[in-house]
Design an enzyme around this catalytic site. Structure first.
Site, mmCIF file in Angstrom:
data_model
loop_
_atom_site.group_PDB
_atom_site.id
_atom_site.type_symbol
_atom_site.label_atom_id
_atom_site.label_comp_id
_atom_site.label_asym_id
_atom_site.label_seq_id
_atom_site.Cartn_x
_atom_site.Cartn_y
_atom_site.Cartn_z
ATOM 1 N N CYS A 9 -3.502 1.177 6.696
ATOM 2 C CA CYS A 9 -3.724 0.832 7.939
ATOM 3 C C CYS A 9 -4.366 1.815 8.848
ATOM 4 O O CYS A 9 -4.990 1.562 9.958
ATOM 5 C CB CYS A 9 -2.507 0.187 8.652
ATOM 6 S SG CYS A 9 -1.500 -0.750 7.563
ATOM 7 N N GLU B 44 4.266 -3.488 12.602
ATOM 8 C CA GLU B 44 3.228 -2.454 12.209
ATOM 9 C C GLU B 44 1.989 -3.240 11.806
ATOM 10 O O GLU B 44 2.255 -3.596 10.231
ATOM 11 C CB GLU B 44 3.724 -1.379 11.350
ATOM 12 C CG GLU B 44 4.941 -0.471 11.725
ATOM 13 C CD GLU B 44 4.549 0.074 12.952
ATOM 14 O OE1 GLU B 44 3.580 0.432 13.457
ATOM 15 O OE2 GLU B 44 5.595 0.792 13.553
ATOM 16 N N LYS C 252 12.340 -8.101 1.702
ATOM 17 C CA LYS C 252 11.494 -8.617 0.790
ATOM 18 C C LYS C 252 10.223 -7.763 0.264
ATOM 19 O O LYS C 252 9.338 -7.580 1.256
ATOM 20 C CB LYS C 252 11.181 -9.924 1.399
ATOM 21 C CG LYS C 252 10.241 -10.960 0.317
ATOM 22 C CD LYS C 252 9.131 -11.718 0.613
ATOM 23 C CE LYS C 252 7.803 -11.125 0.874
ATOM 24 N NZ LYS C 252 7.099 -10.646 -0.423
ATOM 25 N N PRO C 253 10.028 -7.066 -0.690
ATOM 26 C CA PRO C 253 8.880 -6.310 -1.021
ATOM 27 C C PRO C 253 7.660 -7.064 -1.172
ATOM 28 O O PRO C 253 7.672 -8.440 -1.639
ATOM 29 C CB PRO C 253 9.199 -5.393 -2.238
ATOM 30 C CG PRO C 253 10.186 -6.334 -2.773
ATOM 31 C CD PRO C 253 11.091 -7.080 -1.784
ATOM 32 N N GLU D 270 -11.098 -5.459 9.782
ATOM 33 C CA GLU D 270 -10.453 -4.555 8.926
ATOM 34 C C GLU D 270 -10.920 -4.754 7.685
ATOM 35 O O GLU D 270 -10.537 -5.668 6.762
ATOM 36 C CB GLU D 270 -8.837 -4.701 8.813
ATOM 37 C CG GLU D 270 -8.074 -3.356 8.481
ATOM 38 C CD GLU D 270 -6.807 -3.710 8.767
ATOM 39 O OE1 GLU D 270 -6.211 -4.656 8.808
ATOM 40 O OE2 GLU D 270 -6.216 -2.735 8.715
ATOM 41 N N ASN E 157 0.874 -1.119 0.040
ATOM 42 C CA ASN E 157 -0.189 -0.082 0.065
ATOM 43 C C ASN E 157 0.854 1.349 -0.094
ATOM 44 O O ASN E 157 0.444 2.181 -0.703
ATOM 45 C CB ASN E 157 -1.096 -0.152 1.183
ATOM 46 C CG ASN E 157 -0.613 -0.092 2.407
ATOM 47 O OD1 ASN E 157 0.652 -0.352 2.573
ATOM 48 N ND2 ASN E 157 -1.287 0.264 3.441
HETATM 49 C C1 SIN Z 1 0.164 2.410 6.415
HETATM 50 O O1 SIN Z 1 -0.976 2.346 6.040
HETATM 51 O O2 SIN Z 1 0.405 1.634 7.299
HETATM 52 C C2 SIN Z 1 0.783 3.811 6.542
HETATM 53 C C3 SIN Z 1 0.151 4.929 6.442
HETATM 54 C C4 SIN Z 1 1.206 6.082 7.020
HETATM 55 O O3 SIN Z 1 2.175 6.032 7.123
HETATM 56 O O4 SIN Z 1 0.335 7.279 7.099
#
Ligand code: SIN
Length: 463
Positions: A266, A232, A157-158, A366, A134
């Site tokens: 996120c 994260e 690793k992307p 989510e 994302n």
């Molecule tokens: C994310 O969606 O994990 C990153 C969003 C952000 O850095 O604002």
């Protein structure tokens, strides 16, 4: 294990590139190289590392438009968002280029005249990162920059959906003069590369941005070699709009936090909790604005909302919308889709749902899509209870012009990132990360460098 995968433009379904997966042997060789390079990289001065990081950042800025185009083509987000993502990505490099020079130790006042007590900070070793699709540029630099700044070596690793941005950024890191073995990438399937990373003795830290279930399995697998982890993970952000909020501002900021990257972030709003006395005005204004958002290919300059990344994500979002409708939600706008099953492209129009109740999946899972569920409250404590009623604790937002209400909300919301009258709190110089099942540790700010450091304590006696 697969040998290749295709990177497809989610707006057109066109194949952008066929990427070869690294074999387990190749990945292990890369880990050995990263481990060996650590011996020399950790000895370079902080000033030299800082200088190289700034050169890298400048090169990325020089190629900003090309990189932004790659992001839009592989991720789908509007070009304007990709351009600001490149700026966001370099802001992490710039910040940690400066922080490299501020990794201080300390001298502790002694309890014994014959002793001197010293604490110093040291890079942890080879760091492995696993990053999401994302924010393919910013999530990479948010991890690579503090790692390199401290003297750690780095391997990434992307995501399979968006490896091309990472590959380009690493080419530029090498062009800037950062040695090839100090920053490397490997490609492959998430699960198998993850197992190699977590199982390796050579890696001392895993840093991951992605879903909570994957994060949990990485934490478990890292336990065998007692690796440091930064996680994260997912979020389910509440937005509380109190009766004394500036409604127009709350609408504008809700649109920003909800529809950035088509709701695939996120930290984006998942539950809008509005005081019952203002729900009609708020929802009318929100729907008016949502209807104006243009859905389309991110390369078209009028586009506000690009495609959904893939079919799995699309199906989950539609499932959440249908589940809510079946359980009694009313669609105020949206719930309409543009799907090309042949090319596998999926677009969802901004969707606002009302009459939402807490038994609907959208209220506790989510969604990761452009859907806004609206729920009302009477008393502030009820709003707080709804907001905290989730295993997640990443980002929360509230809108109020009453400072007592604002302070009360700040004190009582169990979230790592809080926006008060602010739908866009992220920045390189502030801590980003979640409580509860949203993660472990923080990235960004002065907090974001500490996880790459070991503390050594020296006691000198017989003075
Ligand atoms: C994310 O969606 O994990 C990153 C969003 C952000 O850095 O604002």
């Amino acid at each position: 294990m697969i040998n290749t995968f295709q990177v497809k433009n989610p707006a057109t379904g066109k194949n952008m590139s066929t990427v070869t997966c690294n074999s387990p042997e190749e990945i292990k060789q890369c880990l050995q190289k990263g481990h060996d390079a650590f011996k020399t990289w950790k000895k370079t001065t902080a000033h030299k590392r800082s200088h190289l990081l700034l050169k890298w950042s400048n090169l990325i800025q020089k190629h900003k438009m090309d990189i932004a185009k790659i992001i839009t083509e592989e991720n789908g987000k509007p070009l304007a968002e990709s351009i600001s993502e490149v700026d966001y990505a370099t802001s992490y490099i710039d910040w940690y280029a400066e922080e490299a020079k501020r990794i201080y130790g300390r001298v502790i006042p002694t309890h014994d005249e014959g002793k001197r007590l010293i604490v110093s900070k040291h890079p942890i070793g080879l760091v492995a990162a696993i990053t999401p699709w994302n924010f393919p540029a910013a999530m990479m630099t948010r991890k690579a920059a503090p790692a390199l700044a401290t003297g750690c070596t780095f391997i990434i690793k992307p995501a399979e959906e968006t490896p091309l941005t990472t590959i380009r950024l690493i080419e530029l890191a090498h062009e800037a003069g950062i040695p090839a073995d100090v920053i490397q990438f490997v490609n492959g399937e998430g699960k198998s590369v993850g197992e190699i990373f977590t199982g390796s003795d050579l890696i001392r830290k895993i840093t991951f941005t992605g879903s909570t279930p994957v994060g949990k399995s990485l934490i478990k697998a890292s336990a065998d070699t007692v690796k440091s982890v930064t996680m994260e993970l997912g979020g389910h952000a509440p937005v509380i709009i109190t009766k004394d909020a500036d409604i127009d501002m709350a609408v504008t900021q809700t649109i920003i936090t909800k529809f950035r990257n088509a709701g695939q972030t996120c930290v984006c709003a998942n539950r809008i909790i509005v005081h019952e006395s203002i729900i009609n005005e708020f929802s009318r204004k929100l729907v008016d604005k949502a209807k104006q958002l243009v859905v389309g290919n991110g390369l078209d300059k009028n586009t506000d909302i690009g495609p959904i990344i893939n079919e799995v994500s699309y199906k989950k979002i539609v499932h959440h919308i249908n589940d809510a409708i079946e359980k009694g939600a009313t669609v105020l706008t949206g719930a309409n889709y543009e799907v090309d099953n042949e090319n596998k492209t999926f677009f969802i129009h901004p969707t606002v749902l009302t009459d939402v109740t807490d038994n609907m999946k959208i209220m506790y899972e989510e969604t990761f899509g452009p859907v806004v569920p609206l729920i009302t409250f009477k008393e502030l404590d009820e709003a707080i209870e709804i907001a905290n009623n989730t295993p997640y604790g990443l980002a929360a937002y509230f809108f109020t012009n009453n400072y007592k209400v604002g302070n009360y909300l700040f004190d009582n919301l169990d979230y790592g990132i809080i926006g008060w009258n602010d739908g866009a709190p992220s920045a390189a110089h502030v801590p980003f990360g979640g409580m509860k099942e949203s993660g472990l540790g923080r990235e960004g700010g002065i907090e974001g460098i500490e996880p790459y450091l070991e503390t050594k304590y020296l006691s000198i006696g017989n003075l």
